[in-house]
Design a protein around this motif. Sequence first.
Motif, PDB file in Angstrom:
ATOM      1  N   ASP A  98      -4.523 -10.349 -45.380  1.00  0.00           N
ATOM      2  CA  ASP A  98      -3.798 -10.794 -44.183  1.00  0.00           C
ATOM      3  C   ASP A  98      -4.072 -12.235 -43.783  1.00  0.00           C
ATOM      4  O   ASP A  98      -3.915 -12.593 -42.606  1.00  0.00           O
ATOM      5  CB  ASP A  98      -4.095  -9.853 -43.011  1.00  0.00           C
ATOM      6  CG  ASP A  98      -5.541  -9.940 -42.531  1.00  0.00           C
ATOM      7  OD1 ASP A  98      -6.319 -10.734 -43.105  1.00  0.00           O
ATOM      8  OD2 ASP A  98      -5.896  -9.209 -41.589  1.00  0.00           O
ATOM      9  N   ARG A 171     -11.226  -9.220 -42.996  1.00  0.00           N
ATOM     10  CA  ARG A 171      -9.774  -9.245 -43.173  1.00  0.00           C
ATOM     11  C   ARG A 171      -9.291  -7.907 -43.745  1.00  0.00           C
ATOM     12  O   ARG A 171     -10.040  -7.211 -44.424  1.00  0.00           O
ATOM     13  CB  ARG A 171      -9.363 -10.364 -44.142  1.00  0.00           C
ATOM     14  CG  ARG A 171      -9.725 -11.761 -43.673  1.00  0.00           C
ATOM     15  CD  ARG A 171      -8.914 -12.177 -42.472  1.00  0.00           C
ATOM     16  NE  ARG A 171      -9.204 -13.553 -42.073  1.00  0.00           N
ATOM     17  CZ  ARG A 171      -8.634 -14.158 -41.045  1.00  0.00           C
ATOM     18  NH1 ARG A 171      -7.731 -13.526 -40.324  1.00  0.00           N
ATOM     19  NH2 ARG A 171      -8.960 -15.404 -40.731  1.00  0.00           N
ATOM     20  N   SER A 179       0.828  -8.992 -46.664  1.00  0.00           N
ATOM     21  CA  SER A 179       0.322  -8.938 -45.290  1.00  0.00           C
ATOM     22  C   SER A 179       1.362  -8.454 -44.298  1.00  0.00           C
ATOM     23  O   SER A 179       1.028  -7.909 -43.251  1.00  0.00           O
ATOM     24  CB  SER A 179      -0.187 -10.316 -44.874  1.00  0.00           C
ATOM     25  OG  SER A 179       0.894 -11.251 -44.878  1.00  0.00           O
ATOM     26  N   SER A 180       2.633  -8.648 -44.601  1.00  0.00           N
ATOM     27  CA  SER A 180       3.694  -8.242 -43.691  1.00  0.00           C
ATOM     28  C   SER A 180       4.329  -6.940 -44.144  1.00  0.00           C
ATOM     29  O   SER A 180       4.553  -6.726 -45.341  1.00  0.00           O
ATOM     30  CB  SER A 180       4.777  -9.325 -43.603  1.00  0.00           C
ATOM     31  OG  SER A 180       5.831  -8.897 -42.768  1.00  0.00           O
TER      32      SER A 180
END
Length: 201
Positions: A98, A171, A179-180
């Motif tokens: 992320d 993280r 990450s999305s």
Amino acid sequence: MSRLITNAIRSTSASADAITMDGSGNVTFPANATCSGTATGFGGGKLLQVVSTTKTDIASNSTATQTYWNYTDFKVTITPSSASSKILITAVAMVGVDTLQSLFAQLRKDGSVLVQGDTGESNQGRATYHHSYSTSHEAPLPVIINYLDTAGNTNQRYYNLAFSHTSSATRTMYLNRGSSNSNSYYYGRSTSTITAQEIAA
């Protein structure tokens, strides 16, 4: 003692020789030769078994700085038939984190690191694989590993991957996504695979 001396063998219903022998004793078989039993004495390099596992769903882990996420739910298990065999491990894993950081991955056997880079400077990380996000961390990075291990014994063993990042803070790391997780075609899902092949020495 009986001895058959010939330079070719042909079926009574065939129009050409099936097996031929030259003056040095070299034997040539036809291209479609088959064996109904176990062939022995033909040298090494035979592929004895292939085991593979593919992960299609998502996994994630909150990973602290300079530590590894040792993900053993994604592994391949194999029991060699001979201690002298070689085990060829190939892995492709899609890993996200992320933040815009470097990514490390280790190949492990039964929980222990199997192979990684030599020790460099005192603060440098060690890994089997190392990659860096150069522009975006929204998509996962491919971890690609190819390693030839020696069986050593005929005990069952497993191979898996462990992942780390270079952030100074904890993280979230992901397998098979970036990450999305937005509901958009751009933010896709992927698969990861580990394969073990036993090869006769």
